[in-house]
Motif scaffolding. Structure first.
Motif, mmCIF file in Angstrom:
data_model
loop_
_atom_site.group_PDB
_atom_site.id
_atom_site.type_symbol
_atom_site.label_atom_id
_atom_site.label_comp_id
_atom_site.label_asym_id
_atom_site.label_seq_id
_atom_site.Cartn_x
_atom_site.Cartn_y
_atom_site.Cartn_z
ATOM 1 N N ALA A 18 0.818 -1.217 0.000
ATOM 2 C CA ALA A 18 0.000 0.000 0.000
ATOM 3 C C ALA A 18 0.849 1.264 0.000
ATOM 4 O O ALA A 18 0.359 2.357 -0.326
ATOM 5 N N HIS A 19 2.141 1.143 0.361
ATOM 6 C CA HIS A 19 3.024 2.301 0.427
ATOM 7 C C HIS A 19 3.768 2.562 -0.879
ATOM 8 O O HIS A 19 4.487 3.557 -0.981
ATOM 9 N N VAL A 20 3.630 1.686 -1.854
ATOM 10 C CA VAL A 20 4.445 1.799 -3.065
ATOM 11 C C VAL A 20 4.187 3.114 -3.798
ATOM 12 O O VAL A 20 5.128 3.739 -4.314
ATOM 13 N N GLU A 21 2.948 3.575 -3.850
ATOM 14 C CA GLU A 21 2.657 4.827 -4.556
ATOM 15 C C GLU A 21 3.409 5.987 -3.924
ATOM 16 O O GLU A 21 3.949 6.850 -4.622
ATOM 17 N N LEU A 22 3.459 6.031 -2.590
ATOM 18 C CA LEU A 22 4.185 7.100 -1.907
ATOM 19 C C LEU A 22 5.673 6.990 -2.191
ATOM 20 O O LEU A 22 6.343 8.002 -2.458
ATOM 21 N N LEU A 23 6.219 5.782 -2.145
ATOM 22 C CA LEU A 23 7.635 5.601 -2.447
ATOM 23 C C LEU A 23 7.948 6.050 -3.866
ATOM 24 O O LEU A 23 8.960 6.713 -4.128
ATOM 25 N N ASN A 24 7.075 5.713 -4.790
ATOM 26 C CA ASN A 24 7.298 6.034 -6.196
ATOM 27 C C ASN A 24 7.242 7.542 -6.434
ATOM 28 O O ASN A 24 8.006 8.075 -7.236
ATOM 29 N N SER A 25 6.353 8.230 -5.743
ATOM 30 C CA SER A 25 6.201 9.673 -5.954
ATOM 31 C C SER A 25 7.317 10.489 -5.306
ATOM 32 O O SER A 25 7.540 11.634 -5.698
ATOM 33 N N THR A 26 8.028 9.907 -4.334
ATOM 34 C CA THR A 26 9.091 10.636 -3.645
ATOM 35 C C THR A 26 10.482 10.252 -4.115
ATOM 36 O O THR A 26 11.466 10.834 -3.659
ATOM 37 N N TRP A 27 10.598 9.288 -5.009
ATOM 38 C CA TRP A 27 11.895 8.847 -5.521
ATOM 39 C C TRP A 27 12.280 9.697 -6.722
ATOM 40 O O TRP A 27 11.503 9.810 -7.690
ATOM 41 N N PRO A 28 13.470 10.318 -6.725
ATOM 42 C CA PRO A 28 13.849 11.157 -7.863
ATOM 43 C C PRO A 28 13.843 10.428 -9.193
ATOM 44 O O PRO A 28 13.671 11.051 -10.245
ATOM 45 N N TYR A 29 14.033 9.090 -9.191
ATOM 46 C CA TYR A 29 14.061 8.325 -10.431
ATOM 47 C C TYR A 29 12.745 7.594 -10.671
ATOM 48 O O TYR A 29 12.667 6.727 -11.541
ATOM 49 N N GLY A 30 11.715 7.923 -9.906
ATOM 50 C CA GLY A 30 10.436 7.234 -10.014
ATOM 51 C C GLY A 30 9.387 8.032 -10.765
ATOM 52 O O GLY A 30 9.702 8.893 -11.581
ATOM 53 N N GLY A 31 8.145 7.730 -10.469
ATOM 54 C CA GLY A 31 7.045 8.467 -11.080
ATOM 55 C C GLY A 31 6.449 7.820 -12.301
ATOM 56 O O GLY A 31 5.697 8.461 -13.035
#
Length: 343
Positions: free
Chosen positions: A209-222
Motif C-alpha cells: 500500500a506504500h508503493v505509490e508514496l515511495l514512487n512519488s518521492t523517488w527522484p528516479y520514479g514516477g
C-alpha cells in the motif's frame, strides 16, 4: 560466455570477489544474494571459468523491453579485454533496449588525473540506477550528481569500464547518460552507536500500500516501471520504516539487489529530528547482521548525507561511482513518466 549455476562455483566466486573489495562491491552484493536464496532472481555470467577475467550479474530471464529498472547489471573485471568480450557476447545484453550499468567504487583518481593505466589490471566494478550526464557519439558531458560538469573526464569506470561502454555505444549508435556519485562503505558496523528515537516514533514495516508514496518521492520514479521495481524491492529485500503512533510513515530506507542502501527518505515535516541518522544506523546493523557489506551511493552535492555518513564512521571511497544509462530516450518512454524525467 558461461552462466554459473553450480553452488560450489558460486561460492568460489563469492570468495574471489571478497578478495577484490571494495572494487567489486556491487557484483559481490549480487552474488551474496544469489548464494542466500536468490531473492532478486539474479544470475551471473563469466567470460570463462574458473580463471575468469570478467563477471556480469543480471536479472534472470527476459525483462520487459526498455524497462531500465529491471534491465540493470553489475560487473567486475580483472582484464578489460575479457570485459569487453563478455559484453559483446551474443545474448549478454540487449543493446536495442534501455539498461543501466554503474561502477567505479574504488580508486579511480589516477585515471582522472591522467595516471590511470586503463589496462584493466587493477580490477573494476559496475551496476545500476539512474543517470543525468550525457554521452552522445564521441562527445561527453559529465555531471556530479546535479552539480557542475567536470572539465577532465575520467577515461573509464575504474580503469576501463566506461571506456568500453563508450566504444561499444559509438560502434552501435547507442546514446549514454552518465552521472557521478560518491560511494560510502562502513569498515566496522559493530562500532555504530545505538539509534536514538523519540518515544512517539516506532519501527514499522512497509507494505504494498506504500508503493505509490515511495514512487512519488523517488527522484528516479514516477512511472509504471519504477512503481513495479519499488514493489519488488519491498517484497524481495530488507527495508526499514519509521511511523508515528497512528501508523503514519515518517521515513524509510530500502535495499536493492546489489545489497546497497537505496531510496532513503524522511517526509519533509519530520526532518531535523534525527530520523535519518537512526534509520542509517538500523539499516547498517541489519545488513551487518546478515553478513552483508554496509555501503551505498550519495550525490556529490548532497553534503548533508555525506556529513551524516562520515559522522557515523562510513568512509568515502576514493574516486567516483559512475551511473551509466544506455538508450535514455527509450527509458524516458516508461508508461506514466512525466515529461523530462529520467526513468
Amino acid at each position: 560466455m558461461r552462466i554459473l549455476t553450480c553452488p560450489a562455483h558460486l561460492q568460489h566466486l563469492e570468495d574471489a570477489l571478497r578478495s577484490s573489495l571494495p572494487d567489486a562491491l556491487p557484483v559481490y552484493g549480487a552474488v551474496l544474494n544469489i548464494n542466500r536464496g536468490n531473492p532478486g532472481d539474479f544470475e551471473v555470467a563469466v567470460d570463462t571459468w574458473p580463471n575468469f577475467g570478467a563477471v556480469l550479474a543480471r536479472r534472470r530471464g527476459e525483462a520487459p523491453l526498455n524497462d531500465s529498472y529491471r534491465n540493470r547489471c553489475s560487473a567486475f573485471y580483472r582484464d578489460v579485454g575479457a570485459y569487453r568480450a563478455l559484453l559483446e557476447s551474443p545474448g549478454c545484453l540487449r543493446w536495442d533496449s534501455a539498461f543501466h550499468i554503474f561502477g567505479g567504487c574504488g580508486d579511480n583518481r589516477g585515471a582522472r588525473e591522467g595516471r590511470g593505466r586503463g589496462d584493466g589490471s587493477g580490477g573494476g566494478a559496475a551496476s545500476g540506477t539512474g543517470g543525468a550526464g550525457r554521452v552522445r557519439g564521441t562527445g561527453v558531458v559529465w555531471e556530479r550528481g546535479g552539480a557542475e560538469p567536470l572539465l577532465l573526464p575520467s577515461p573509464g569506470l575504474q580503469d576501463g569500464v566506461l571506456t568500453v561502454s563508450q566504444d561499444i555505444a559509438l560502434a552501435k549508435g547507442v546514446e549514454l547518460e552518465v552521472t557521478e556519485y560518491y560511494t560510502y562503505l562502513h569498515p566496522d558496523p559493530s562500532t555504530l552507536p545505538e539509534p536514538q528515537l523519540d518515544p512517539d516514533v516506532q519501527l514499522g514495516t512497509l507494505s504494498p500500500a506504500h508503493v505509490e508514496l515511495l514512487n512519488s518521492t523517488w527522484p528516479y520514479g514516477g512511472n509504471v516501471w519504477s512503481r513495479r521495481y519499488l514493489g519488488e524491492l519491498l517484497r524481495r529485500f530488507p527495508h526499514l520504516c519509521l511511523q508515528d503512533p497512528a501508523g503514519n510513515l515518517l521515513g524509510w530506507m530500502l535495499t536493492n539487489g546489489f545489497a546497497a542502501g537505496t531510496h532513503g527518505y524522511i517526509v519533509p515535516t519530520q526532518r531535523r529530528r534525527g530520523l535519518m541518522r537512526a534509520l542509517t544506523i538500523m539499516a547498517a546493523r541489519q545488513a551487518h547482521g546478515r553478513g552483508f557489506p554496509v555501503y551505498g551511493h550519495t550525490a556529490t552535492d548532497n553534503r548533508a548525507m555525506q556529513r551524516l555518513l562520515e559522522e557515523l564512521g562510513h568512509r568515502r571511497l576514493p574516486g567516483l561511482c559512475y551511473f551509466v544509462l544506455y538508450n535514455p530516450a527509450l527509458a524516458r518512454a516508461a508508461p506514466g513518466a512525466p515529461s523530462g524525467r529520467n526513468a
